[in-house]
Design an enzyme around this catalytic site. Structure first.
Site, PDB file in Angstrom:
ATOM      1  N   ASP A 182      -7.179 -11.870 -64.861  1.00 41.07           N
ATOM      2  CA  ASP A 182      -6.160 -12.858 -64.527  1.00 41.07           C
ATOM      3  C   ASP A 182      -5.039 -12.224 -63.711  1.00 41.07           C
ATOM      4  O   ASP A 182      -4.535 -12.825 -62.750  1.00 41.07           O
ATOM      5  CB  ASP A 182      -5.604 -13.468 -65.818  1.00 41.07           C
ATOM      6  CG  ASP A 182      -4.861 -14.767 -65.563  1.00 41.07           C
ATOM      7  OD1 ASP A 182      -5.126 -15.411 -64.531  1.00 41.07           O
ATOM      8  OD2 ASP A 182      -4.007 -15.145 -66.390  1.00 41.07           O
ATOM      9  N   ASP A 278      -6.410 -21.300 -69.461  1.00 41.73           N
ATOM     10  CA  ASP A 278      -5.415 -20.734 -70.368  1.00 41.73           C
ATOM     11  C   ASP A 278      -5.469 -21.404 -71.733  1.00 41.73           C
ATOM     12  O   ASP A 278      -5.386 -20.738 -72.772  1.00 41.73           O
ATOM     13  CB  ASP A 278      -4.020 -20.885 -69.756  1.00 41.73           C
ATOM     14  CG  ASP A 278      -3.901 -20.167 -68.419  1.00 41.73           C
ATOM     15  OD1 ASP A 278      -4.486 -19.082 -68.295  1.00 41.73           O
ATOM     16  OD2 ASP A 278      -3.238 -20.694 -67.515  1.00 41.73           O
TER      17      ASP A 278
END
Length: 358
Positions: A182, A278
């Site tokens: 990420d 997420d």
């Protein structure tokens, strides 16, 4: 030209914290309902592995990271080339697979674990209503609250699906690797997610609401120029002719004054958009904690995820750019998890065995 600065109020921040908390609670409750303590079910990693040796955890993690990098890169490539129909078909197929197909097996497992008597026609009718309405709300027009609800359901069911096919320690290895990915994908110049955000901002479009949770669907209007007073505007005007002549004569003796350019900063209430990935990984971590740890550790991880997300949001305000939402929450959750698992849980067990009340 005034510069626009996005600010985020407490209402906007809580508009993201609430759905994340609801998604994590949904996963935690469903994990407890589908896998009671007296009926521990074995997991199966479909098509990849059939054993849970420690050495296999790294291999499974590499498979997951490779799949994630491949799908992310292909998605960004299709978006930049404007292959919107291909992306919509892929997202629609995933929504159908989770909300219609996987939900059948998941809720059937809950009904069997909790001994809930449900007839087959009634069960399929409820699943069809749940999944059909969800697909309609995600990919067509619907009420904002209903759209947000099904985004949470989609992320929660995806997290449960991943949780059911992975060993316990592989989840932590996968979350660690995904956090590093990420950071690379969002912050590096050639990161696919950074390129995606820049392309979307340049085009000014939002074509895929099924993969982004928006804290608000309303666009706040910027104050008109009439309501903002410029610092260069004089506060006093001279109407007297003698005063005007005096100013003109003085201006001949003095060099012209170059006005300093004052740059106005206009604050605009911003909206926070959080990727559905997420939601999935926050809930995946909490669901794995529910399976393996007692209640104090679960509560610590739940709170630490929200604290980490709360720390990330002010940094977004200061940097005025997109930031990865996984590293801070998952790092704090890992610290709380291992500290609670090593120190807090043995301490509470000792106090319970010695009948010590604190």
């Amino acid at each position: 030209m005034p510069r626009t600065k996005r600010v985020y109020s407490g209402k906007t921040i809580t508009g993201v914290l609430y759905p994340v908390a609801i998604c994590m609670l949904f996963v935690a409750i469903n994990v407890k309902l589908s896998q009671p303590e007296q009926q521990e079910q074995s997991k199966v990693v479909y098509g990849l592995f059939h054993s849970y040796d420690t050495a296999d955890s790294g291999t499974i993690t590499l498979y997951l990271i490779g799949f994630l990098i491949l799908t992310t890169s292909l998605g960004v490539f299709c978006y930049q080339m404007k292959f919107y129909k291909a992306i919509k078909v892929y997202v629609l197929a995933n929504s159908i697979g989770i909300l219609l197909v996987y939900s059948v097996f998941h809720f059937q497992r809950i009904a069997e674990a909790q001994s809930i008597p449900v007839s087959v026609p009634t069960f399929f009718f409820l699943i069809l209503q749940f999944g059909g309405l969800g697909i309609t709300c995600l990919h067509w027009k619907s009420h904002r609250r209903l759209h947000q609800f099904y985004l949470i359901m989609l992320a929660g069911l995806t997290a449960i699906f991943i949780l059911n096919i992975l060993p316990d320690w592989t989840v932590w290895m996968a979350l660690t690797a995904i956090s590093f990915w990420d950071i690379v994908a969002v912050l590096t110049p050639c990161g696919p997610l950074k390129m995606l955000v820049e392309t979307a901002n340049r085009r000014g479009d939002d074509k895929f609401p099924a993969i982004l949770y928006n804290s608000s669907s309303y666009v706040n209007e910027v104050d008109s120029p009439d309501t903002t007073r410029s610092n260069s505007t004089p506060l006093t005007e001279f109407n007297n002719s003698s005063s005007s002549r005096l100013l003109e004569s003085d201006s001949l003796l003095r060099p012209p004054v170059i006005p300093r350019q004052i740059r106005e900063v206009r604050e605009v209430e911003g909206t926070i958009r959080l990727g559905m990935g997420d939601f999935v990984f926050y809930s995946l971590m909490l669901g794995n904690t529910v399976q393996t740890c007692p209640l104090p550790t679960v509560v610590a991880c739940f709170v630490s995820n929200l604290v980490g997300l709360t720390i990330t949001l002010p940094i977004v305000t200061l940097s005025q750019t997109a930031l990865p939402a996984l590293p801070f929450p998952l790092a704090i959750a890992a610290i709380f998890y291992f500290s609670s698992h090593i120190a807090l849980t043995p301490f509470t067990d000792l106090c319970t065995s010695q009948l010590i009340l604190i």
